[in-house]
Scaffold this motif. Structure first.
Motif, PDB file in Angstrom:
ATOM      1  N   CYS A  77       8.991 123.014  52.615  1.00 34.45           N
ATOM      2  CA  CYS A  77      10.139 122.148  52.288  1.00 34.45           C
ATOM      3  C   CYS A  77       9.715 120.680  52.341  1.00 34.45           C
ATOM      4  O   CYS A  77      10.217 119.916  53.167  1.00 34.45           O
ATOM      5  N   PRO A  78       8.785 120.275  51.462  1.00 36.39           N
ATOM      6  CA  PRO A  78       8.244 118.917  51.571  1.00 36.39           C
ATOM      7  C   PRO A  78       9.269 117.805  51.334  1.00 36.39           C
ATOM      8  O   PRO A  78       9.025 116.664  51.702  1.00 36.39           O
ATOM      9  N   GLN A  79      10.418 118.124  50.758  1.00 37.47           N
ATOM     10  CA  GLN A  79      11.438 117.104  50.501  1.00 37.47           C
ATOM     11  C   GLN A  79      12.377 116.899  51.682  1.00 37.47           C
ATOM     12  O   GLN A  79      13.243 116.034  51.650  1.00 37.47           O
ATOM     13  N   SER A  80      12.216 117.686  52.746  1.00 38.52           N
ATOM     14  CA  SER A  80      13.112 117.573  53.898  1.00 38.52           C
ATOM     15  C   SER A  80      12.626 116.510  54.881  1.00 38.52           C
ATOM     16  O   SER A  80      11.735 116.757  55.701  1.00 38.52           O
ATOM     17  N   VAL A  81      13.235 115.348  54.797  1.00 34.91           N
ATOM     18  CA  VAL A  81      12.888 114.250  55.707  1.00 34.91           C
ATOM     19  C   VAL A  81      13.144 114.672  57.147  1.00 34.91           C
ATOM     20  O   VAL A  81      12.358 114.365  58.049  1.00 34.91           O
ATOM     21  N   ASN A 101       2.833 109.325  57.218  1.00 35.41           N
ATOM     22  CA  ASN A 101       2.177 108.958  55.960  1.00 35.41           C
ATOM     23  C   ASN A 101       2.341 110.064  54.918  1.00 35.41           C
ATOM     24  O   ASN A 101       2.633 109.800  53.750  1.00 35.41           O
ATOM     25  N   ARG A 102       2.176 111.312  55.347  1.00 25.20           N
ATOM     26  CA  ARG A 102       2.369 112.446  54.433  1.00 25.20           C
ATOM     27  C   ARG A 102       3.834 112.527  54.000  1.00 25.20           C
ATOM     28  O   ARG A 102       4.122 112.817  52.834  1.00 25.20           O
ATOM     29  N   ALA A 103       4.738 112.252  54.940  1.00 19.68           N
ATOM     30  CA  ALA A 103       6.173 112.279  54.620  1.00 19.68           C
ATOM     31  C   ALA A 103       6.513 111.227  53.573  1.00 19.68           C
ATOM     32  O   ALA A 103       7.272 111.492  52.639  1.00 19.68           O
ATOM     33  N   ARG A 104       5.941 110.027  53.717  1.00 18.60           N
ATOM     34  CA  ARG A 104       6.209 108.951  52.745  1.00 18.60           C
ATOM     35  C   ARG A 104       5.723 109.330  51.353  1.00 18.60           C
ATOM     36  O   ARG A 104       6.355 108.999  50.359  1.00 18.60           O
TER      37      ARG A 104
END
Length: 183
Positions: A77-81, A101-104
């Motif tokens: 779920c890479p879009q889940s902040v 950094n990966r989240a950004r």
């Protein structure tokens, strides 16, 4: 009886295996943690992109196991902040920086990632980085087409102050104080 309820839930899941709501309900019907975990793991095998199932699974774990689950969760779920921030919260300073950094990169339009990064810098005593983090964040968000809403950012500053991140609050105010005001 509980056995009948679980049997009905199992039939419902067989009929609608992608229903997150049914997986959550089936989890709630279990009485012990181990059984709840088992149901959630099966649910995640079927619906690996469900933020709700990941959060429920993480909530059942101790921090070390939660971290392992969250590492998998952000892959699915890479879009889940929310999942990214939860993972960063469980990491050491260096690993948390890497996670943020990966989240950004995954979600370049979310200000909370930048604010969390600023708070992280402040928490480890790297005050000079705080202002830079907020400045870079605002610039990056603009580059990614995000409208910088002064009132929303002021609320973020108030929240940062409320939880004791004074330098972060001040950096936010300094950066956006002139936003939306005529020259």
């Amino acid at each position: 009886a509980p056995e009948q309820q679980r049997a009905v839930a199992a039939q419902a899941i067989n009929a609608c295996p992608n229903s997150v709501q049914l997986w959550i309900k089936a989890t709630e019907l279990e009485s012990d943690k181990k059984s709840k975990r088992t149901v959630l793991r099966k649910g995640l095998e079927t619906v690996p992109d469900s933020v709700r199932l990941w959060k429920a699974a993480v909530d059942l774990e101790e921090p070390s196991d939660a971290k392992i689950l969250l590492q998998r969760a952000v892959e699915c779920c890479p879009q889940s902040v929310e999942l990214w921030l939860a993972l960063a919260h469980l990491e050491s300073y260096t690993d948390a920086r890497n996670v943020l950094n990966r989240a950004r990169k995954a979600v370049p339009t979310d200000r909370s990632i930048w604010i969390t990064a600023a708070r992280l810098e402040e928490a480890v005593g790297k005050g000079p980085n705080v202002g830079n983090m907020i400045k870079l964040g605002v610039k990056s968000l603009r580059t990614n087409g995000v409208e910088i809403n002064r009132d929303e950012w002021i609320k973020e500053a108030e929240e940062a102050e409320r939880i004791g991140s004074i330098e972060t609050a001040q950096a936010i105010v300094r950066e956006i104080i002139g936003e939306g005001i005529e020259e």
